[in-house]
Scaffold this motif. Sequence first.
Motif, PDB file in Angstrom:
ATOM      1  N   LEU A   3      43.819  37.919  36.457  1.00 62.48           N
ATOM      2  CA  LEU A   3      43.933  37.259  37.617  1.00 62.48           C
ATOM      3  C   LEU A   3      43.887  35.863  37.480  1.00 62.48           C
ATOM      4  N   THR A  60      42.907  32.137  38.591  1.00 65.36           N
ATOM      5  CA  THR A  60      42.147  31.132  39.141  1.00 65.36           C
ATOM      6  C   THR A  60      42.100  29.758  38.772  1.00 65.36           C
ATOM      7  N   GLU A 102      37.463  29.624  41.850  1.00 61.81           N
ATOM      8  CA  GLU A 102      38.117  30.012  42.843  1.00 61.81           C
ATOM      9  C   GLU A 102      38.371  31.271  42.812  1.00 61.81           C
ATOM     10  N   LEU A 103      37.730  32.282  43.663  1.00 60.49           N
ATOM     11  CA  LEU A 103      38.104  33.582  43.613  1.00 60.49           C
ATOM     12  C   LEU A 103      38.615  34.137  44.871  1.00 60.49           C
ATOM     13  N   ARG A 104      39.552  34.647  44.545  1.00 60.82           N
ATOM     14  CA  ARG A 104      40.549  35.008  45.495  1.00 60.82           C
ATOM     15  C   ARG A 104      39.687  36.173  46.701  1.00 60.82           C
ATOM     16  N   GLY A 105      39.880  35.661  47.915  1.00 63.43           N
ATOM     17  CA  GLY A 105      39.073  36.282  49.015  1.00 63.43           C
ATOM     18  C   GLY A 105      37.823  35.941  49.010  1.00 63.43           C
ATOM     19  N   VAL A 156      37.350  40.854  45.275  1.00 68.74           N
ATOM     20  CA  VAL A 156      38.708  39.969  44.474  1.00 68.74           C
ATOM     21  C   VAL A 156      39.829  40.618  44.413  1.00 68.74           C
ATOM     22  N   GLN A 187      45.336  40.604  49.322  1.00 66.20           N
ATOM     23  CA  GLN A 187      45.260  39.272  50.141  1.00 66.20           C
ATOM     24  C   GLN A 187      46.476  38.983  50.572  1.00 66.20           C
ATOM     25  N   SER A 188      46.514  38.607  51.879  1.00 68.78           N
ATOM     26  CA  SER A 188      47.641  37.754  52.488  1.00 68.78           C
ATOM     27  C   SER A 188      47.069  36.735  53.235  1.00 68.78           C
TER      28      SER A 188
END
Length: 131
Positions: free
Chosen positions: A20, A22, A61-64, A93, A97-98
């Motif tokens: 992923l 980042t 920076e972690l998604r979500g 994570v 996500q949207s």
Amino acid sequence: MSDAADHPSDRAQTRLNFFLGTAISRADGEAVPARIRNLSPGGMMVELGERLAVGEPVEAELRGIGPVSGIVVWARAPRYGVRFDQPVDPDIVLRPQSAPGYAAPAFAKAIVVTSRKLTEAARKPPLFRID
């Protein structure tokens, strides 16, 4: 280099393996692109082109989740182990996500057919068969 024996409970946590993207920010504010290779509530292994030093504070920076601070606990370039200052939920994570207001493009939307009537041409057998 830090030894895993220093933090035995960290190694006991279940890690999720995936790739992923980042951004890792250093103390001077410089952000560099990185790839998360595995993630647990207590930390992660990242891969990046820049060199990090053991003991260096970083922020990912972690998604979500958003920015998560931590410290580099081991280094074997190009891979680095980061222990988080606060635990995170890896499931957040990995959750799709949207962005608010995002709509999938027309070509990506499912087509739902409520009633299906075949034309006469569609009912005819093909002109040739491949067996």
